[in-house]
Design a protein around this motif. Structure first.
Motif, short mmCIF file in Angstrom:
data_model
loop_
_atom_site.label_atom_id
_atom_site.label_comp_id
_atom_site.label_asym_id
_atom_site.label_seq_id
_atom_site.Cartn_x
_atom_site.Cartn_y
_atom_site.Cartn_z
N ILE A 130 -2.80 -37.80 -11.74
CA ILE A 130 -3.06 -36.66 -12.62
C ILE A 130 -3.11 -35.36 -11.80
O ILE A 130 -3.63 -35.36 -10.69
N ASP A 131 -2.46 -34.32 -12.34
CA ASP A 131 -2.44 -33.00 -11.70
C ASP A 131 -1.42 -32.85 -10.57
O ASP A 131 -1.29 -31.76 -10.02
N ALA A 132 -0.72 -33.91 -10.20
CA ALA A 132 0.26 -33.78 -9.11
C ALA A 132 1.47 -32.98 -9.55
O ALA A 132 2.21 -32.43 -8.73
N GLY A 133 1.67 -32.90 -10.88
CA GLY A 133 2.77 -32.07 -11.38
C GLY A 133 3.80 -32.82 -12.20
O GLY A 133 4.92 -32.36 -12.38
N LYS A 134 3.42 -33.96 -12.74
CA LYS A 134 4.36 -34.76 -13.53
C LYS A 134 4.93 -33.96 -14.71
O LYS A 134 6.13 -33.95 -14.94
N THR A 135 4.05 -33.27 -15.42
CA THR A 135 4.51 -32.50 -16.59
C THR A 135 5.45 -31.39 -16.17
O THR A 135 6.51 -31.19 -16.77
N THR A 136 5.07 -30.67 -15.11
CA THR A 136 5.91 -29.55 -14.67
C THR A 136 7.27 -30.05 -14.19
O THR A 136 8.31 -29.48 -14.52
N HIS A 172 -1.94 -41.68 -16.79
CA HIS A 172 -1.99 -41.66 -15.34
C HIS A 172 -2.86 -42.79 -14.84
O HIS A 172 -2.73 -43.21 -13.71
N ASN A 176 5.61 -32.49 -4.13
CA ASN A 176 5.55 -31.27 -4.94
C ASN A 176 4.47 -30.33 -4.39
O ASN A 176 3.71 -30.70 -3.51
N LYS A 177 4.42 -29.15 -4.95
CA LYS A 177 3.39 -28.15 -4.60
C LYS A 177 3.43 -27.74 -3.13
O LYS A 177 2.38 -27.52 -2.52
N ASP A 195 4.20 -25.02 -2.14
CA ASP A 195 3.76 -23.62 -2.10
C ASP A 195 2.23 -23.49 -2.13
O ASP A 195 1.69 -22.41 -1.98
N LYS A 196 1.57 -24.63 -2.34
CA LYS A 196 0.11 -24.57 -2.55
C LYS A 196 -0.64 -24.45 -1.22
O LYS A 196 -0.17 -24.98 -0.20
N SER A 241 8.72 -27.30 -5.04
CA SER A 241 7.63 -26.77 -5.84
C SER A 241 8.14 -26.65 -7.25
O SER A 241 8.99 -25.80 -7.55
N ALA A 242 7.66 -27.54 -8.11
CA ALA A 242 8.13 -27.51 -9.50
C ALA A 242 7.71 -26.19 -10.15
O ALA A 242 8.45 -25.60 -10.93
N LEU A 243 6.52 -25.73 -9.78
CA LEU A 243 6.01 -24.49 -10.37
C LEU A 243 6.95 -23.33 -10.05
O LEU A 243 7.30 -22.54 -10.91
P1 GDP Z 1 0.31 -33.57 -14.36
O1 GDP Z 1 -1.12 -33.76 -14.70
O2 GDP Z 1 0.73 -34.48 -13.25
O3 GDP Z 1 1.23 -33.66 -15.53
O4 GDP Z 1 0.44 -32.12 -13.72
P2 GDP Z 1 0.91 -30.73 -14.34
O5 GDP Z 1 2.40 -30.63 -14.31
O6 GDP Z 1 0.22 -30.50 -15.63
O7 GDP Z 1 0.37 -29.76 -13.23
C1 GDP Z 1 -1.01 -29.67 -12.92
C2 GDP Z 1 -1.32 -28.27 -12.41
O8 GDP Z 1 -0.62 -28.06 -11.18
C3 GDP Z 1 -0.86 -27.18 -13.36
O9 GDP Z 1 -1.80 -26.14 -13.29
C4 GDP Z 1 0.47 -26.74 -12.77
O10 GDP Z 1 0.79 -25.39 -13.06
C5 GDP Z 1 0.23 -26.93 -11.29
N1 GDP Z 1 1.47 -27.18 -10.56
C6 GDP Z 1 2.49 -28.02 -10.90
N2 GDP Z 1 3.47 -27.96 -9.98
C7 GDP Z 1 3.07 -27.09 -9.04
C8 GDP Z 1 3.65 -26.58 -7.83
O11 GDP Z 1 4.76 -26.92 -7.44
N3 GDP Z 1 2.89 -25.69 -7.12
C9 GDP Z 1 1.65 -25.28 -7.51
N4 GDP Z 1 1.03 -24.41 -6.74
N5 GDP Z 1 1.09 -25.71 -8.65
C10 GDP Z 1 1.77 -26.59 -9.40
#
Ligand code: GDP
Length: 409
Positions: free
Chosen positions: A17-23, A83, A133-134, A136-137, A259-261
């Protein structure tokens, strides 16, 4: 539209959860789902517009299986539920996949729940790409993330890309598939990239990574080993093919970065999906048995001319009624025909067949081995049931799952 099933990929995206699956899923659908017209909206932005609208309404963006396209390939993106749940439903959805993309947070590496899902995938020898992913974080650390895949998942991650910069300075990657640099710059509508030659100061690192890749490949493939020790040239395409459909399938895990974001790396990840993950033909054989004889295994062949064997893996309802999602392992199904639910020994009607797209459904007359479709008409079929040819009843191996889960971290 790719009707050639060798160009079909049945994949899932899994993540903590939060790793970026949705994005990641949104980006993937944005690039690969855009060929489907939605209302009168301009094609290039249609899927995104639709998704934004869906998000505002708080509706999930994908159906149980969503068909999209990339580089001459059809991709069925299967929604791997929850998740965290360690349930038969997760097992079932993993079982219908031929490959997966595991998304990791570059600042966290492998997290506890990713281990659980990864292990479940390994039960089905599921070939997996890793997407770090991420990048850029704050705290993003590519090396750490790759090492945690090695240590915690006991996998063999092989970077196919090396990030350039990290955190705010993450600007792209060296790509080992074509030994080029992909540099991204921010556009109004997302990131665009330039493909450049590898600069002098990165050549050593790129060569080193390619060397590691060859060494890892040689470990599992004798002929690659032979060429490796004799210092004969080994093409990247040969390694990619061996990972996709040969000796290295499910042995090495190609690692991509982005970075999906910021929209960096997702298109190249799609290239990775089509190049590294197998088609339904390239997977190990499945087995079933006769309904009344569990002892004798029946080999299931991804051949549309043989008797039907399909698994019902998900049921959803909408205003048109119950949609039953099927993975066809062998044979084909035709609209308007009768099939046997071999678990319940009941005949069922296939009234309609649909291919589900991001925002539309397409009616089909036939669906063939390897494919995933939704059907209407089944009355007594529940998830986990096998549908087969009434003259050749087959039940797929039952899905077992442990009652207790032990987390390793
Ligand atoms: P999920 O829970 O795996 O579906 O994750 P989400 O796609 O909802 O992303 C969780 C959080 O991480 C959200 O606030 C996104 O905007 C952020 N996020 C997703 N991808 C990235 C990325 O590549 N970089 C950064 N900095 N944040 C990201």
């Amino acid at each position: 539209m790719a009707e050639n099933l060798e160009k079909l990929r049945n994949i899932g995206i899994m993540a903590h959860i939060d790793a970026g699956k949705t994005t990641v899923t949104e980006r993937v659908l944005f690039y690969s789902g855009r060929t489907y017209k939605i209302g009168e909206t301009h094609e290039g932005t249609a899927v995104m517009d639709w998704m934004e609208e869906e998000q505002e309404r708080g509706i999930t963006i994908t159906s149980a299986a969503t068909r999209c396209e990339w580089a001459g390939h059809a991709i069925n993106l299967i929604d791997t539920p929850g998740h965290v749940d360690f349930t038969a439903e997760v097992e079932r959805s993993l079982r219908v996949l031929d490959g997966a993309v595991a998304v990791f947070d570059a600042s966290e590496g492998v997290q506890a729940q990713s281990e659980t899902v990864w292990r479940q995938g390994q039960k089905y020898e599921l070939p997996c790409l890793c997407f770090i992913n991420k990048m850029d974080k704050l705290g993003a650390d590519f090396e750490m993330a790759v090492q945690s895949i090695r240590d915690k998942l006991l996998a063999n991650p092989v970077p196919m890309q090396l990030p350039i910069g990290a955190e705010n300075d993450f600007v792209g990657f060296v790509d080992l598939m074509d030994m080029k640099v992909y540099k991204f710059y921010q556009e109004k509508k997302g990131a665009e990239f330039k493909v450049e030659d590898i600069p002098e100061d990165m050549k050593d690192a790129a060569e080193h990574a390619r060397h590691d890749l060859l060494e890892a490949a040689a470990e599992f493939d004798e002929s690659i080993m032979e060429d490796y020790v004799h210092e004969n040239p080994i093409s990247t395409d040969r390694i990619i093919a061996a990972i996709r459909e040969g000796t290295l399938q499910n042995k090495l895990n190609p690692v991509f970065v982005g970075s999906a974001l910021k929209n960096i790396g997702t298109r190249r990840l799609l290239d990775g999906v089509t190049r590294f993950l197998p088609s339904p033909y390239d997977r190990p054989k499945f087995y079933g048995h006769k309904p009344d004889d569990e002892e004798e295994a029946i080999e299931i062949d991804c051949d549309s001319n043989k008797p039907l064997v399909a698994l019902a893996f998900k049921i959803t309802s909408d205003k048109h009624g119950d949609l039953n999602f099927l993975r066809i392992y062998q044979g084909s199904i035709k609209k308007g025909t009768r099939v046997l639910n071999a678990n319940k020994n009941k005949k069922e009607n296939i009234t309609r067949i649909f291919q589900m797209h991001a925002a539309s459904r397409e009616s089909r007359d036939v669906a063939k081995a390897g494919d995933i479709v939704a059907v209407i008409g089944l009355k007594d079929t529940w998830t986990g049931d096998t549908l087969s040819d009434p003259k050749h009843p087959v039940v797929l191996e039952s899905i077992s799952f442990p009652e207790t889960v032990i987390s390793m971290s």
